[in-house]
Design a protein around this motif. Structure first.
Motif, mmCIF file in Angstrom:
data_model
loop_
_atom_site.group_PDB
_atom_site.id
_atom_site.type_symbol
_atom_site.label_atom_id
_atom_site.label_comp_id
_atom_site.label_asym_id
_atom_site.label_seq_id
_atom_site.Cartn_x
_atom_site.Cartn_y
_atom_site.Cartn_z
ATOM 1 N N PHE A 154 0.846 -1.205 0.000
ATOM 2 C CA PHE A 154 0.000 0.000 0.000
ATOM 3 C C PHE A 154 0.877 1.249 0.000
ATOM 4 O O PHE A 154 0.539 2.260 -0.593
ATOM 5 C CB PHE A 154 -0.914 0.045 1.231
ATOM 6 C CG PHE A 154 -1.914 -1.083 1.275
ATOM 7 C CD1 PHE A 154 -2.368 -1.665 0.107
ATOM 8 C CD2 PHE A 154 -2.397 -1.554 2.483
ATOM 9 C CE1 PHE A 154 -3.291 -2.694 0.139
ATOM 10 C CE2 PHE A 154 -3.314 -2.586 2.519
ATOM 11 C CZ PHE A 154 -3.764 -3.155 1.353
ATOM 12 N N THR A 158 0.336 0.869 -4.420
ATOM 13 C CA THR A 158 -0.221 -0.234 -5.201
ATOM 14 C C THR A 158 -1.598 -0.608 -4.675
ATOM 15 O O THR A 158 -1.792 -0.702 -3.469
ATOM 16 C CB THR A 158 0.695 -1.469 -5.098
ATOM 17 O OG1 THR A 158 1.992 -1.081 -5.533
ATOM 18 C CG2 THR A 158 0.181 -2.605 -5.960
ATOM 19 N N ASN A 159 -2.532 -0.819 -5.572
ATOM 20 C CA ASN A 159 -3.847 -1.312 -5.182
ATOM 21 C C ASN A 159 -4.000 -2.729 -5.730
ATOM 22 O O ASN A 159 -4.213 -2.911 -6.924
ATOM 23 C CB ASN A 159 -4.933 -0.384 -5.747
ATOM 24 C CG ASN A 159 -6.314 -0.812 -5.310
ATOM 25 O OD1 ASN A 159 -6.505 -1.918 -4.806
ATOM 26 N ND2 ASN A 159 -7.276 0.056 -5.522
ATOM 27 N N LEU A 162 -6.789 -3.711 -8.158
ATOM 28 C CA LEU A 162 -6.698 -3.351 -9.574
ATOM 29 C C LEU A 162 -6.009 -4.450 -10.364
ATOM 30 O O LEU A 162 -6.358 -4.734 -11.501
ATOM 31 C CB LEU A 162 -5.936 -2.034 -9.743
ATOM 32 C CG LEU A 162 -6.623 -0.787 -9.202
ATOM 33 C CD1 LEU A 162 -5.751 0.422 -9.418
ATOM 34 C CD2 LEU A 162 -7.971 -0.602 -9.871
ATOM 35 N N CYS A 193 -0.548 -4.857 4.160
ATOM 36 C CA CYS A 193 -1.439 -5.766 3.446
ATOM 37 C C CYS A 193 -1.265 -7.167 4.008
ATOM 38 O O CYS A 193 -0.154 -7.698 4.012
ATOM 39 C CB CYS A 193 -1.110 -5.752 1.952
ATOM 40 S SG CYS A 193 -2.152 -6.855 1.014
ATOM 41 N N HIS B 47 -4.375 12.019 -8.372
ATOM 42 C CA HIS B 47 -4.595 10.575 -8.425
ATOM 43 C C HIS B 47 -3.344 9.803 -8.804
ATOM 44 O O HIS B 47 -3.240 8.621 -8.517
ATOM 45 C CB HIS B 47 -5.715 10.249 -9.409
ATOM 46 C CG HIS B 47 -7.037 10.808 -8.997
ATOM 47 N ND1 HIS B 47 -7.520 12.009 -9.459
ATOM 48 C CD2 HIS B 47 -7.957 10.346 -8.120
ATOM 49 C CE1 HIS B 47 -8.691 12.254 -8.901
ATOM 50 N NE2 HIS B 47 -8.969 11.273 -8.087
ATOM 51 N N TYR B 75 -0.496 7.958 -0.162
ATOM 52 C CA TYR B 75 -0.938 6.778 -0.919
ATOM 53 C C TYR B 75 -1.050 7.022 -2.422
ATOM 54 O O TYR B 75 -1.502 6.170 -3.163
ATOM 55 C CB TYR B 75 -2.275 6.275 -0.387
ATOM 56 C CG TYR B 75 -2.194 5.834 1.045
ATOM 57 C CD1 TYR B 75 -1.393 4.745 1.397
ATOM 58 C CD2 TYR B 75 -2.872 6.507 2.050
ATOM 59 C CE1 TYR B 75 -1.280 4.332 2.712
ATOM 60 C CE2 TYR B 75 -2.771 6.104 3.359
ATOM 61 C CZ TYR B 75 -1.976 5.022 3.696
ATOM 62 O OH TYR B 75 -1.857 4.620 4.986
ATOM 63 N N PRO B 77 -0.286 6.866 -6.088
ATOM 64 C CA PRO B 77 0.628 6.047 -6.889
ATOM 65 C C PRO B 77 1.627 6.948 -7.630
ATOM 66 O O PRO B 77 1.255 8.027 -8.092
ATOM 67 C CB PRO B 77 -0.291 5.347 -7.888
ATOM 68 C CG PRO B 77 -1.679 5.533 -7.395
ATOM 69 C CD PRO B 77 -1.670 6.756 -6.534
ATOM 70 N N THR B 99 5.456 3.267 -7.240
ATOM 71 C CA THR B 99 4.488 2.219 -7.536
ATOM 72 C C THR B 99 4.929 1.399 -8.738
ATOM 73 O O THR B 99 4.770 0.186 -8.764
ATOM 74 C CB THR B 99 3.115 2.846 -7.843
ATOM 75 O OG1 THR B 99 2.836 3.802 -6.835
ATOM 76 C CG2 THR B 99 2.024 1.805 -7.873
#
Lengths: 644, 120
Positions: A154, A158-159, A162, A193, B47, B75, B77, B99
């Protein structure tokens, strides 16, 4: 259900499937899988027909089956003649099934014997080649992907979801989250995570393409991708293969099994009479009510143990309600399939050429909605072909492909399903519609109409733009019937069109009729529910407002005078009205209408219960619901109430 | 609502190319010439950040570290624009909290694919 009914039910389904397969086969005559499906359907109809004493059906189907046995053995080819004959045979079997006539049967059977005879004569020595009716789509493989993102993922922005979504876009995927590493709440660090996933993916892409999805995170994640056999396995086999069986692994394995089972397309089903489901939904509805009372009591008691039980009951009831509702949901595809035949027959009889393209057949809708949707859809499709699609010559002259296309699609949109019927035909002629509407006295000659308003006119009673009345859709029954049918389902209808390019009609329907979203209101001691779909707003009405209106029943909404029905007087409820009344403004066919009530209690989602036979004639009330404290609230039909 | 992306690069032409590609694809774009300017312009909701590595005043790695320490924006990216030879930088960036990365030179489609991957 008697055995005979069961057979007839099954045969009807098989016949419908037979028709679908035949029509598809007409498009792809070499499709061995379809041929096998046709043969299977015929075989079952014949076999069980004989078993249940339908000897005529068995004897008749025997000749048809023989012909397809030869087709299967590649000794007889699929021709338009064969398809036409088989469709006629299907209709004949259907009429035999319903106890109908037998005159044309002999002719059809003779036709088949002729075909079979020719084929046998033409190739007496030919040995049937083996048929490879392999339904598996080639080139697609199934993978088991285990993905455990690094704990700090996180913090790298990074998600992981997705990435899973990206995987899902590559094919058919099922995912199971592994949450065994999740610590208890106190030691949980929300920036870490703890979750890992097992994804079962069937895709035409290769392992490298899958690995590419994880490109950025591969270094700090645990990632394994292994191909698995696309065949159904016993749970134990999967467990043994994996060597260990902790609870989570079993869960993952179960998901794997389900995935593969779906691939094998052998989902087990049970046939249940719809009535039983209705009863189930009814009982669940009552249970929801009782549960709400239990929760209210438990909350008031302050007994923690009781509250715990009540919460648990609440959770289970919610699940139960969800599940019992989902049982009533059926894919709309079966209804869609019927239309193929209609399009085929209709375009043939009109000398037109049209194809039906269907999308979203797996969209699920409440059975009641589906049942009542069939007629309006037939009407719209007939209309599209009759009035929309031009003759092949006209189409060519206009530079369009010779064959017209009617597209039927369904998709979910929130709590609604959108069904779209689109044709690439002549489109609507705004001026012609306007002229006709003036002619018919539907609008005045000087009325200003937007394009949309003009198009809406075709749904008015007594409207028909077709220059000539055809046998098909000009039977004096206009599209107004369609509109009423859709509105009876609490749905709405929208039309868009471009002259020369075609028309699109979009139907918006609620997923289910068994639950409504309503506004709970109180008048005196009585509670009522008004469907939220009608309501556009609420306002207050004071003594002064009434004086300003000279004691008449209307309210002013944004400068517009709106009639107001005081429910207290209307229903003869005793007691004095409060100094400030609440007026609910609803949008109906007759324009806006207000309903004066004492109090607006709030949003109320409810299972509708039908009123008993004695009250059936009360058309102002569409049903009733039981509130948390056990009192009954009537559900009002705002449309009827406004018209009354 | 369109998502907002910040492109950080000391080369105006690179910024222009990235902005054009992203705007055409329907994103809002904010530009910054280096890390310092990027941090300053991080006021509005953001974003995604696309950043070059070698820049005057504050380089890409340092920018990643700053953003990851910011309580509001940590958070977001961040994708690094690197050249092939800088594999060690790629690792350093990742360790700092980037990221992902995209290797220069890249095509418009590659850029959009990475953006879609990270933004969803």
């Amino acid at each position: 259900m008697t055995d005979h009914e069961a057979y007839r039910d099954e045969a009807r389904e098989l016949l419908a499937e037979l028709e679908t397969s035949l029509l598809e086969l007409e498009q792809t005559p070499d499709n061995q899988e379809l041929i096998a499906r046709v043969f299977r359907a015929l075989h079952t109809i014949k076999g069980s027909g004989a078993m249940f004493g339908y000897d005529q059906i068995a004897a008749f189907t025997h000749d048809v089956e023989n012909a397809f046995d030869l087709v299967r053995a590649r000794r007889l080819s699929v021709t338009a003649e064969l398809i036409g004959l088989t469709l006629a045979a299907k209709d004949h079997i259907r009429s035999l099934l319903e106890g109908g006539g037998t005159e044309e049967g002999e002719g059809i059977a003779a036709g088949f014997r002729l075909l079979v005879g020719d084929a046998v004569k033409a190739a007496p020595d030919q040995v049937a080649p083996p048929t490879a009716a392999d339904g598996q789509d080639k080139g697609s493989k199934t993978f088991r992907i285990h993905f455990q993102p690094g704990a700090g993922c996180f913090l790298n922005g990074t998600n992981p979801l997705l990435l899973l979504r990206e995987l899902a876009e590559m094919g058919q995927a099922d995912a199971v989250a592994r949450i065994g590493d999740l610590p208890d709440l106190e030691s949980l660090d929300p920036e870490q995570c703890y979750t890992a996933w097992d994804v079962f993916l069937t895709t035409t892409s290769n392992e490298n393409a899958i690995r590419d999805v994880f490109l950025f995170v591969e270094d700090e994640s645990k990632l394994s991708i292994e191909p698995i056999e696309a065949q159904e396995k016993k749970l134990a086999e999967i467990l043994i293969e994996r060597g260990a069986a902790p609870a989570e692994a079993i869960q993952a394995a179960l998901a794997e099994q389900q995935h593969l089972r779906r691939r094998a397309d052998s989902a087990a089903t049970i046939r249940v009479p719809a009535e039983k489901l209705d009863q189930l939904v009814n009982i669940v509805g009552e249970l929801v009510t009782v549960q709400a009372r239990l929760s209210a009591l438990a909350g008031g008691s302050g007994d923690p143990e009781l509250m715990f039980v009540a919460e648990e009951v609440e959770r289970l009831t919610g699940k139960l309600r969800e599940h019992s509702m989902s049982v009533r949901m059926l894919p709309i595809g079966e209804t869609f399939n019927k239309f193929k035949r209609i399009v085929r027959d209709l375009s043939a009889s009109l000398g037109k050429q049209a194809d039906l393209v269907m999308e979203g057949g797996d969209t699920e809708l409440d059975k009641t909605v589906i049942d009542q949707l069939s007629d309006p859809l037939v009407h719209l499709i007939r209309n599209a072909i009759d009035h929309g699609i031009e003759s092949p010559e006209q189409r060519v002259a206009r530079g369009k492909p010779q064959r017209g296309t009617v597209q039927l699609s369904a998709r979910h949109s929130g709590a609604h399903v959108l069904i779209r019927i689109r044709d690439d035909g002549a489109g609507l002629d705004r001026e012609a519609i306007r002229a006709r509407a003036i002619d018919r006295g539907l609008v005045s000659a000087d009325a200003e109409l937007t394009e949309e308003q003009a198009f809406e006119l075709i749904f008015e009673p007594g409207f028909s733009t077709a220059r000539k009345v055809t046998e098909v859709s000009g039977r004096g029954v206009g599209l107004d019937v369609v509109k009423r049918g859709i509105e009876a389902l609490h749905g709405s209808l929208h039309i868009a069109s471009r002259k020369g390019e075609g028309s699109t009609i979009t139907l918006k329907l609620p997923l289910t009729l068994a639950i409504i979203d309503g506004l709970l209101v109180r008048v005196g001691q009585e509670c009522f529910v008004l469907p939220l779909s009608n309501i556009i707003g609420c306002m207050e009405r004071t003594e002064e407002d009434i004086r300003n209106a000279h004691g008449r029943d209307y309210v002013v909404v944004r400068g517009e005078m709106v009639a107001c029905v005081p429910l207290r007087r209307y229903f003869g409820i005793g007691g004095e009205k409060p100094a400030i009344e609440q007026v609910i403004i609803a949008e109906t066919h007759n324009g806006k209408c207000g309903f004066a009530v004492d109090e607006v209690i709030g949003h109320h989602q409810t299972v509708i219960k039908k009123l008993g036979g004695l009250c059936r004639k009360l058309d102002l009330i569409s049903g009733a619901t039981i509130l948390g404290d056990g009192t009954v609230a009537l559900i009002l039909d705002a449309e009827r109430l406004a018209a009354a | 609502v369109a998502k907002t992306i910040m492109t950080v690069d000391d080369s105006a032409s690179v910024r222009q190319m990235v902005s054009f590609t992203l705007r055409t694809a329907g994103y809002e774009v904010v530009e910054a010439a280096d890390g310092v300017q990027a941090v300053e312009r991080l006021r509005a909701p953001m974003h995604l950040i696309l950043t070059d590595l070698n820049m005057p005043r504050m380089d890409g790695i340092e920018l990643v570290k700053r953003v990851r320490q910011d309580p509001v924006h940590k958070y977001i990216p961040i994708v690094l624009l690197t050249t092939e030879s800088q594999d060690s930088k790629k690792q350093a960036g990742r360790a700092a909290g980037a990221t992902g990365w995209i290797v220069k030179p890249f095509q418009a489609e590659q850029l959009l694919a990475v953006v879609k991957k990270v933004l969803g």
